[in-house]
Scaffold this motif. Structure first.
Motif, PDB file in Angstrom:
ATOM      1  N   THR A 158     -58.176 -20.127 -34.558  1.00 26.15           N
ATOM      2  CA  THR A 158     -57.343 -19.732 -33.426  1.00 26.15           C
ATOM      3  C   THR A 158     -56.968 -20.948 -32.588  1.00 26.15           C
ATOM      4  O   THR A 158     -55.796 -21.133 -32.230  1.00 26.15           O
ATOM      5  CB  THR A 158     -58.082 -18.709 -32.545  1.00 26.15           C
ATOM      6  OG1 THR A 158     -58.460 -17.585 -33.341  1.00 26.15           O
ATOM      7  CG2 THR A 158     -57.198 -18.245 -31.398  1.00 26.15           C
ATOM      8  N   LEU A 161     -54.379 -23.045 -34.426  1.00 29.39           N
ATOM      9  CA  LEU A 161     -53.032 -22.478 -34.373  1.00 29.39           C
ATOM     10  C   LEU A 161     -52.390 -22.699 -33.006  1.00 29.39           C
ATOM     11  O   LEU A 161     -51.198 -23.032 -32.913  1.00 29.39           O
ATOM     12  CB  LEU A 161     -53.082 -20.982 -34.697  1.00 29.39           C
ATOM     13  CG  LEU A 161     -53.380 -20.624 -36.157  1.00 29.39           C
ATOM     14  CD1 LEU A 161     -53.702 -19.136 -36.295  1.00 29.39           C
ATOM     15  CD2 LEU A 161     -52.198 -20.992 -37.049  1.00 29.39           C
ATOM     16  N   LEU A 162     -53.165 -22.520 -31.940  1.00 29.31           N
ATOM     17  CA  LEU A 162     -52.621 -22.713 -30.592  1.00 29.31           C
ATOM     18  C   LEU A 162     -52.292 -24.185 -30.334  1.00 29.31           C
ATOM     19  O   LEU A 162     -51.278 -24.499 -29.693  1.00 29.31           O
ATOM     20  CB  LEU A 162     -53.613 -22.197 -29.552  1.00 29.31           C
ATOM     21  CG  LEU A 162     -53.871 -20.687 -29.572  1.00 29.31           C
ATOM     22  CD1 LEU A 162     -54.938 -20.308 -28.546  1.00 29.31           C
ATOM     23  CD2 LEU A 162     -52.594 -19.912 -29.301  1.00 29.31           C
ATOM     24  N   GLN A 165     -49.084 -24.936 -32.083  1.00 26.76           N
ATOM     25  CA  GLN A 165     -47.964 -24.448 -31.277  1.00 26.76           C
ATOM     26  C   GLN A 165     -47.604 -25.468 -30.201  1.00 26.76           C
ATOM     27  O   GLN A 165     -46.424 -25.793 -30.004  1.00 26.76           O
ATOM     28  CB  GLN A 165     -48.328 -23.120 -30.604  1.00 26.76           C
ATOM     29  CG  GLN A 165     -48.381 -21.923 -31.517  1.00 26.76           C
ATOM     30  CD  GLN A 165     -48.504 -20.623 -30.726  1.00 26.76           C
ATOM     31  OE1 GLN A 165     -47.826 -20.432 -29.739  1.00 26.76           O
ATOM     32  NE2 GLN A 165     -49.369 -19.742 -31.172  1.00 26.76           N
ATOM     33  N   TRP A 190     -47.336 -19.710 -37.286  1.00 21.81           N
ATOM     34  CA  TRP A 190     -48.260 -20.318 -36.325  1.00 21.81           C
ATOM     35  C   TRP A 190     -48.217 -19.567 -34.997  1.00 21.81           C
ATOM     36  O   TRP A 190     -49.217 -19.524 -34.286  1.00 21.81           O
ATOM     37  CB  TRP A 190     -47.928 -21.797 -36.133  1.00 21.81           C
ATOM     38  CG  TRP A 190     -46.512 -22.108 -35.778  1.00 21.81           C
ATOM     39  CD1 TRP A 190     -45.987 -22.235 -34.523  1.00 21.81           C
ATOM     40  CD2 TRP A 190     -45.417 -22.321 -36.680  1.00 21.81           C
ATOM     41  NE1 TRP A 190     -44.645 -22.530 -34.575  1.00 21.81           N
ATOM     42  CE2 TRP A 190     -44.263 -22.599 -35.887  1.00 21.81           C
ATOM     43  CE3 TRP A 190     -45.286 -22.345 -38.063  1.00 21.81           C
ATOM     44  CZ2 TRP A 190     -43.009 -22.870 -36.446  1.00 21.81           C
ATOM     45  CZ3 TRP A 190     -44.041 -22.607 -38.619  1.00 21.81           C
ATOM     46  CH2 TRP A 190     -42.918 -22.858 -37.823  1.00 21.81           C
ATOM     47  N   HIS A 191     -47.065 -18.972 -34.686  1.00 24.06           N
ATOM     48  CA  HIS A 191     -46.988 -18.154 -33.479  1.00 24.06           C
ATOM     49  C   HIS A 191     -47.681 -16.808 -33.681  1.00 24.06           C
ATOM     50  O   HIS A 191     -48.567 -16.429 -32.907  1.00 24.06           O
ATOM     51  CB  HIS A 191     -45.526 -17.887 -33.099  1.00 24.06           C
ATOM     52  CG  HIS A 191     -44.775 -19.084 -32.645  1.00 24.06           C
ATOM     53  ND1 HIS A 191     -45.327 -20.066 -31.850  1.00 24.06           N
ATOM     54  CD2 HIS A 191     -43.492 -19.479 -32.863  1.00 24.06           C
ATOM     55  CE1 HIS A 191     -44.433 -20.999 -31.596  1.00 24.06           C
ATOM     56  NE2 HIS A 191     -43.310 -20.670 -32.202  1.00 24.06           N
ATOM     57  N   GLY A 194     -51.342 -17.026 -34.473  1.00 22.82           N
ATOM     58  CA  GLY A 194     -52.042 -17.576 -33.312  1.00 22.82           C
ATOM     59  C   GLY A 194     -52.238 -16.536 -32.222  1.00 22.82           C
ATOM     60  O   GLY A 194     -53.343 -16.382 -31.689  1.00 22.82           O
ATOM     61  N   CYS A 197     -54.701 -13.738 -33.438  1.00 26.33           N
ATOM     62  CA  CYS A 197     -56.101 -14.194 -33.398  1.00 26.33           C
ATOM     63  C   CYS A 197     -56.592 -14.312 -31.961  1.00 26.33           C
ATOM     64  O   CYS A 197     -57.746 -13.977 -31.656  1.00 26.33           O
ATOM     65  CB  CYS A 197     -56.237 -15.532 -34.118  1.00 26.33           C
ATOM     66  SG  CYS A 197     -56.011 -15.447 -35.914  1.00 26.33           S
TER      67      CYS A 197
END
Length: 324
Positions: A158, A161-162, A165, A190-191, A194, A197
């Motif tokens: 998580t 992914l953030l 971004q 990825w958005h 993200g 999650c």
């Protein structure tokens, strides 16, 4: 420590469900996300960018509700089948409408129109959202397994992914152009992964407690998003990875989770209409725009879209076909 959760999506699928069989606060969040999407296509200027929370909040709620429960492959396959069935139905209706307007159509156009819609190359472009949701369900068994058995890895995923971004958005600011616009919106995973999650992690009472004062950043983050939008004049979708949108989407989600709301038939009746309203509202906005603008357009679109969606879902067969 997690809070107990019943399957709101299962309750939504049953027309006989009572208000008490649903989770009022999740119904409220879904209603707010639905209104945000309508506002996203009704408003202009700063208000338009302020509606950027809508899609992130919906994916956060999906993660909060779905990833945190064991999701076998069969369950996710059924969800994907329902999304595909809905896309087919929408594609058929759109193709018939084109035939009525232009008089030219071929059976293969149904598949072609759905394909073009998913890639946002025709007036069916809003269905990208359903394609993105289907991809989230493809990964759902793995995400649920990681959440339940390998929590540390899930947290790292998580955060990764953030961070991606944020880095991607920083690159866009440096370049001065929305680089991610070269990727179809439904594939900007990825958005969507993200936010899904992040929503799952917000089931943790400890994280909710840690973020209990995030509302203090709500107004500054909204103002920052509006200023970025006015400065760069990009579409709102290009700001989903920005830190201000992540902050105020999360703040709204956490705030709504803490709302002491009681079960009601009204709150329970709106969320099952989300997907039909989402599909209809764009055309309603186009039809009403010559007569309204700004907030009146938002109100009129909401009333007409919800009303049409309610009428369409009255027949049991259509209700079943329009349930995802």
């Amino acid at each position: 420590m997690s809070t107990p959760l019943t399957d709101s999506s299962a309750a939504a699928a049953s027309p006989a469900s009572s208000p008490t069989s649903r989770i009022p606060v999740l119904d409220l969040i879904k209603t707010v996300a639905m209104l945000g999407v309508i506002g996203l296509h009704s408003f202009n200027g700063p208000a338009y960018y302020c509606m950027s929370f809508a899609i992130p909040v919906f994916f956060m709620m999906t993660g909060y509700l779905q990833i945190t429960r064991p999701r076998p492959v069969r369950y996710c396959a059924i969800k994907i089948y329902k999304i595909a069935r809905y896309l087919l139905l929408v594609g058929i209706c759109y193709t018939i409408a084109k035939y009525v307007i232009s008089g030219e159509v071929a059976p293969i156009d149904i598949v072609k129109n759905i394909y073009l819609g998913v890639f946002q190359h025709n007036n069916l472009g809003l269905v990208w959202f359903l394609a993105a949701l289907a991809l989230v369900y493809v990964a759902m068994p793995l995400l649920s397994c990681l959440y339940g058995r390998h929590r540390r890895f899930f947290i790292a995923l998580t955060i990764g992914l953030l961070v991606w971004q944020a880095v991607s958005f920083a690159r866009e600011l440096v370049a001065g152009v929305p680089l991610e616009s070269h990727t179809p919106q439904f594939l900007r995973l990825w958005h969507w992964f993200g936010y899904a999650c992040l929503g799952a992690l917000l089931r943790e009472a400890r994280l909710q407690h840690l973020l209990r004062h995030l509302w203090l950043l709500l107004i500054p983050a909204i103002v920052a998003t509006a200023m970025l939008g006015l400065r760069y004049s990009w579409l709102a979708e290009c700001f989903y990875g920005s830190l201000p949108v992540v902050i105020y989407s999360t703040a709204i989600f956490v705030l709504l989770l803490r709302v002491p709301i009681k079960p009601s038939r009204l709150i329970a009746a709106i969320p099952p209409l989300f997907v039909p309203v989402y599909t209809i509202h764009w055309y309603v906005v186009d039809a009403l725009r010559p007569f309204f603008c700004g907030f009146p357009l938002f109100v009129a679109t909401t009333i007409v879209s919800v009303g049409l969606a309610w009428l369409v879902t009255r027949p049991p067969l259509l209700r079943r076909l329009l349930t995802i």
